[in-house]
Design a protein around this motif. Structure first.
Motif, PDB file in Angstrom:
ATOM      1  N   TYR A  51       0.835  -1.211   0.000  1.00 12.02           N
ATOM      2  CA  TYR A  51       0.000   0.000   0.000  1.00 12.02           C
ATOM      3  C   TYR A  51       0.868   1.259   0.000  1.00 12.02           C
ATOM      4  CZ  TYR A  51      -4.484  -2.349   0.433  1.00 12.02           C
ATOM      5  OH  TYR A  51      -5.601  -3.093   0.180  1.00 12.02           O
ATOM      6  N   ARG A 107       0.794   4.075  -3.008  1.00 13.21           N
ATOM      7  CA  ARG A 107       0.573   5.516  -2.771  1.00 13.21           C
ATOM      8  C   ARG A 107       1.714   6.337  -3.371  1.00 13.21           C
ATOM      9  NH1 ARG A 107      -1.306   3.442   2.120  1.00 13.21           N
ATOM     10  NH2 ARG A 107       0.704   3.798   3.138  1.00 13.21           N
ATOM     11  N   HIS A 114      -6.895  -1.970  -4.809  1.00 16.77           N
ATOM     12  CA  HIS A 114      -6.609  -0.822  -3.935  1.00 16.77           C
ATOM     13  C   HIS A 114      -7.334   0.445  -4.411  1.00 16.77           C
ATOM     14  CE1 HIS A 114      -3.792  -0.145  -7.195  1.00 16.77           C
ATOM     15  NE2 HIS A 114      -3.714   1.103  -6.791  1.00 16.77           N
TER      16      HIS A 114
END
Length: 185
Positions: free
Chosen positions: A92, A96, A167
């Protein structure tokens, strides 16, 4: 598997050469017809993860896509994606960072705790795009990620898979073009 060949014997049982035919030339032609066995790959060298020829090319769905370069029969393993196994929390964070930098990510969840990051890899199957009516299925087994054909796939056809939860959290518009498109990923 090695090819079995008869051993050469010291006593020749070959018929005598016909007049006008050169025996040395015939032996040379026969040697050219037989293939030398493939050299085994060195110990510790991984096998080629691709079972069928697939190429990356511009896709109407998104960016680059993976396209069949040869006929792929239904229910056959097409190949695997390799990459770095990382913690999902790290995945994650990398996603990002890639979003901030405008980069692409190629990650697949192996479990709730582990993710395969193929971003730095070269396996062409990492370019398989999402489609709501896919022609491949992605299977995760024992930490390996493989694609299998759901139906016969013709040369030049784009390989697609249903991504499942991502995601993106429903924020990414699906562009597969299927009449049964779910609309968002």
């Amino acid at each position: 598997m090695p090819t079995l060949r008869p051993l050469a014997s010291s006593s020749s049982t070959e018929p005598p050469a016909e007049p006008g035919h050169d025996t040395a030339e015939a032996n040379k032609d026969a040697a050219a017809d037989t293939q030398a066995p493939a050299t085994p790959r060195p110990r510790g060298t991984p096998a080629d993860p691709q079972k069928y020829a697939v190429i990356a090319a511009p896709s109407a769905i998104d960016g680059l896509g993976a396209f069949a370069a040869e006929f792929i029969p239904a229910r056959r393993k097409i190949g695997e994606i390799r990459g770095e196994s990382i913690l999902t929390t790290e995945a994650y964070a990398r996603a990002r960072a890639a979003a901030r930098e405008g980069g692409r990510i190629y990650m697949i969840a192996l479990s709730e705790r582990r993710t395969l990051d193929a971003t730095a890899g070269t396996d062409v199957l990492r370019h398989v795009n999402h489609a709501c009516e896919p022609n491949t299925v992605l299977k995760v087994q024992q930490g390996r990620v493989a694609f299998y054909a759901l139906r016969d796939i013709q040369p030049g056809e784009e390989l697609t898979a249903r991504y499942g939860p991502t995601h993106h959290g429903g924020k990414l518009v699906c562009r597969c073009g299927s009449p049964r498109c779910i609309g968002r990923l």
